[in-house]
Design a protein around this motif. Structure first.
Motif, PDB file in Angstrom:
ATOM      1  N   ALA A 153       0.828  -1.209   0.000  1.00 20.42           N
ATOM      2  CA  ALA A 153       0.000   0.000   0.000  1.00 20.42           C
ATOM      3  C   ALA A 153       0.859   1.255   0.000  1.00 20.42           C
ATOM      4  N   VAL A 154       1.889   1.280   0.856  1.00 21.23           N
ATOM      5  CA  VAL A 154       2.755   2.449   0.940  1.00 21.23           C
ATOM      6  C   VAL A 154       3.551   2.620  -0.348  1.00 21.23           C
ATOM      7  N   PHE A 155       4.041   1.515  -0.915  1.00 20.26           N
ATOM      8  CA  PHE A 155       4.782   1.579  -2.176  1.00 20.26           C
ATOM      9  C   PHE A 155       3.914   2.187  -3.279  1.00 20.26           C
ATOM     10  N   ALA A 156       2.662   1.758  -3.352  1.00 21.71           N
ATOM     11  CA  ALA A 156       1.771   2.250  -4.399  1.00 21.71           C
ATOM     12  C   ALA A 156       1.481   3.737  -4.229  1.00 21.71           C
ATOM     13  N   GLN A 157       1.130   4.138  -3.009  1.00 21.90           N
ATOM     14  CA  GLN A 157       0.779   5.545  -2.825  1.00 21.90           C
ATOM     15  C   GLN A 157       1.996   6.454  -2.938  1.00 21.90           C
ATOM     16  N   GLU A 158       3.169   6.000  -2.446  1.00 20.89           N
ATOM     17  CA  GLU A 158       4.365   6.821  -2.554  1.00 20.89           C
ATOM     18  C   GLU A 158       4.890   6.887  -3.990  1.00 20.89           C
ATOM     19  N   SER A 159       4.582   5.878  -4.819  1.00 23.67           N
ATOM     20  CA  SER A 159       4.957   5.940  -6.231  1.00 23.67           C
ATOM     21  C   SER A 159       4.264   7.104  -6.914  1.00 23.67           C
ATOM     22  N   THR A 160       2.984   7.289  -6.606  1.00 22.87           N
ATOM     23  CA  THR A 160       2.283   8.430  -7.191  1.00 22.87           C
ATOM     24  C   THR A 160       2.802   9.740  -6.609  1.00 22.87           C
ATOM     25  N   TRP A 161       3.095   9.773  -5.293  1.00 22.63           N
ATOM     26  CA  TRP A 161       3.597  11.008  -4.686  1.00 22.63           C
ATOM     27  C   TRP A 161       4.929  11.418  -5.295  1.00 22.63           C
ATOM     28  N   ASN A 162       5.854  10.464  -5.462  1.00 25.16           N
ATOM     29  CA  ASN A 162       7.166  10.803  -6.000  1.00 25.16           C
ATOM     30  C   ASN A 162       7.076  11.290  -7.435  1.00 25.16           C
ATOM     31  N   PHE A 163       6.239  10.629  -8.231  1.00 22.47           N
ATOM     32  CA  PHE A 163       6.073  11.084  -9.610  1.00 22.47           C
ATOM     33  C   PHE A 163       5.372  12.441  -9.640  1.00 22.47           C
ATOM     34  N   TYR A 164       4.451  12.658  -8.712  1.00 22.37           N
ATOM     35  CA  TYR A 164       3.785  13.955  -8.556  1.00 22.37           C
ATOM     36  C   TYR A 164       4.828  15.050  -8.300  1.00 22.37           C
ATOM     37  N   ASP A 165       5.761  14.788  -7.382  1.00 21.64           N
ATOM     38  CA  ASP A 165       6.797  15.780  -7.078  1.00 21.64           C
ATOM     39  C   ASP A 165       7.727  16.017  -8.263  1.00 21.64           C
ATOM     40  N   ASN A 166       7.913  14.992  -9.093  1.00 23.74           N
ATOM     41  CA  ASN A 166       8.780  15.133 -10.258  1.00 23.74           C
ATOM     42  C   ASN A 166       8.141  15.950 -11.377  1.00 23.74           C
ATOM     43  N   ARG A 167       6.845  15.719 -11.623  1.00 21.26           N
ATOM     44  CA  ARG A 167       6.219  16.244 -12.829  1.00 21.26           C
ATOM     45  C   ARG A 167       5.340  17.472 -12.635  1.00 21.26           C
ATOM     46  N   VAL A 168       4.630  17.541 -11.511  1.00 18.18           N
ATOM     47  CA  VAL A 168       3.666  18.631 -11.347  1.00 18.18           C
ATOM     48  C   VAL A 168       4.319  20.016 -11.370  1.00 18.18           C
ATOM     49  N   PRO A 169       5.531  20.202 -10.775  1.00 16.15           N
ATOM     50  CA  PRO A 169       6.146  21.534 -10.905  1.00 16.15           C
ATOM     51  C   PRO A 169       6.322  21.981 -12.351  1.00 16.15           C
ATOM     52  N   GLU A 170       6.664  21.037 -13.235  1.00 19.15           N
ATOM     53  CA  GLU A 170       6.817  21.388 -14.651  1.00 19.15           C
ATOM     54  C   GLU A 170       5.474  21.737 -15.286  1.00 19.15           C
ATOM     55  N   LEU A 171       4.411  21.035 -14.886  1.00 19.30           N
ATOM     56  CA  LEU A 171       3.075  21.368 -15.400  1.00 19.30           C
ATOM     57  C   LEU A 171       2.650  22.749 -14.916  1.00 19.30           C
ATOM     58  N   LEU A 172       2.974  23.081 -13.679  1.00 22.56           N
ATOM     59  CA  LEU A 172       2.632  24.407 -13.164  1.00 22.56           C
ATOM     60  C   LEU A 172       3.431  25.496 -13.860  1.00 22.56           C
ATOM     61  N   ARG A 173       4.660  25.187 -14.241  1.00 20.83           N
ATOM     62  CA  ARG A 173       5.498  26.185 -14.915  1.00 20.83           C
ATOM     63  C   ARG A 173       4.933  26.591 -16.263  1.00 20.83           C
ATOM     64  N   ASP A 174       4.087  25.744 -16.859  1.00 21.67           N
ATOM     65  CA  ASP A 174       3.442  26.106 -18.124  1.00 21.67           C
ATOM     66  C   ASP A 174       2.461  27.257 -17.944  1.00 21.67           C
TER      67      ASP A 174
END
Length: 413
Positions: free
Chosen positions: A18-39
């Motif tokens: 459960a933790v692996f699954a939810q943290e996988s989305t969190w880590n990818f969120y931290d990687n990608r969302v800043p770039e989406l916001l920069r648009d």
């Protein structure tokens, strides 16, 4: 004994999944969302504020949801009903993030995603103390922390293989992991059978009125603050202080590498990579040492090693020594990170409040994540980047003092 060990391994696997699954989305969120916001947003401060929204929500939402699950009584137990609904909902919201075409919908989706993810995080993590007794919780939590650390590798691989050519599909991979984890949990776990749930039912039945059986978050916090035994409150303060030191050592390391070590942005960003591997290697031994010599003593020794590593880096500000210093510090930090929440679970006055205590641990940890980098950053503004590691070491020493005080209080009782 064999059946008990098998049951411990089984629930450890489920919680780690459960933790692996939810943290996988969190880590990818931290990687990608800043770039989406920069648009849509030019200011780094605004992007940082939006990216910190999840931590702010966690401070308020996680104790409430942990307490709500503590007071839930169903045939499935008190945790699984929330996971059965919220994990798929979180996966769907995660899939919608790259589809938001403008700033307004994007902010709305990431807010809802952060709200849902924070809502079930303390619920899934509380499954462990529900099923596993106090003496075996450290090693089980070490496995969970290792699973969480491995998600940085998953996020990096997804970014490397899919983001450039298939950005929307890249979001689908972590979401699919969470859907699979939700299905496995719902079909494989009934926490109505857990020892903690059965103990909670027994406590409910002995109360003066069954309809008064719920324990509110306010009552739990009041007990922490006003109880004669100060050890639980001091432990949460120690979590706050060391959390500040830990997050400062992570979030400010890149500018330190540029300003003090003369590295490029990319080189400075890689300073913490070897120490990430060290954490994975150190987590389980830290649990075994804690079970043998005492969790609080091992935590204090770990923080001392963390401080010593940073002092080494401050004394010899060259790249190779800094990497070694960070590795030493991370090995010490593992002793605290693996065992702190376990100590708090074990200090909980009742099985009925384990979820609430999981949320309160997050309040301390996330609160430190907010305050620590800001406090160290202020010190850097006053004294310069050269002394940054020294400032973080001072925070760590304060955490050592607090943990040793909790150890003395527990010994006296």
């Amino acid at each position: 004994m064999a059946s008990t060990t098998q049951g411990t391994r089984r629930i450890t696997f489920y919680v780690a999944l459960a933790v692996f699954a939810q943290e996988s989305t969190w880590n990818f969120y931290d990687n990608r969302v800043p770039e989406l916001l920069r648009d849509h947003i030019a200011g780094a401060a605004v992007i940082g504020l939006l990216m910190g929204m999840d931590n702010l929500l966690g401070i308020f939402v996680q104790p409430y949801m942990g307490n709500r699950s503590d007071n839930t009584r169903t045939a499935w137990g008190r945790r699984i009903p929330y996971l059965a609904v919220m994990m798929p909902l979180g996966a769907v919201l995660f899939l919608l993030i790259p589809l938001a075409g403008s700033l307004g919908p994007l902010i709305l989706v990431i807010f809802l995603y952060a709200l849902v993810m924070n809502s079930f995080k303390p619920v899934s993590e509380s499954l462990m103390p529900d099923f596993i007794g106090p003496d075996r919780r450290s090693r089980a939590n070490a496995v969970v922390k290792i699973a969480s650390a491995l998600t940085t590798v998953v996020a990096a691989l997804v970014s490397l293989l899919l983001v450039d050519d298939h950005p929307e599909l890249a979001f689908a991979v972590p979401a699919a992991l969470m859907l699979v984890a939700a299905a496995v949990l719902v079909t494989g776990v009934r926490d109505s059978r857990s020892p903690a749930y059965q103990a909670a039912l027994a406590e409910d039945a002995t109360g003066p009125h069954l309809h008064d059986a719920k324990v509110t978050t306010r009552a739990v916090i009041g007990d922490l603050v006003f109880a004669a035994d100060r050890s639980r409150l001091l432990l949460i303060v120690a979590v706050f202080v060391f959390g500040g030191a830990w997050f400062a050592s992570r979030s400010l390391m890149t500018p330190y590498g540029v300003e003090v070590l003369g590295l490029s942005d990319g080189e400075a960003g890689g300073l913490t990579l070897p120490s990430g591997v060290v954490f994975i290697l150190a987590a389980f031994p830290a649990a075994l040492l804690a079970e043998r010599f005492g969790r609080l003593r091992v935590m204090a020794a770990g923080i001392a090693l963390f401080a010593a590593g940073l002092l080494l880096g401050a004394a010899v500000p060259v790249t190779a020594v800094t990497v070694v210093a960070l590795c030493l510090g991370t090995a010490g930090a593992a002793a605290f990170i693996v065992n702190a929440v376990v100590v708090l679970w074990n200090l909980a006055p009742s099985s009925r409040v384990l979820g609430t205590y999981t949320g309160l641990y997050t309040v301390g940890w996330a609160g430190g994540g907010f305050a620590g980098p800001a406090l160290v950053g202020l010190a850097v503004d006053l004294t310069g980047w050269r002394l940054m590691l020294l400032h973080i070491a001072v925070l760590a020493v304060a955490a050592v003092v607090l943990v040793l005080r909790v150890d003395r209080l527990r010994a006296a009782r």
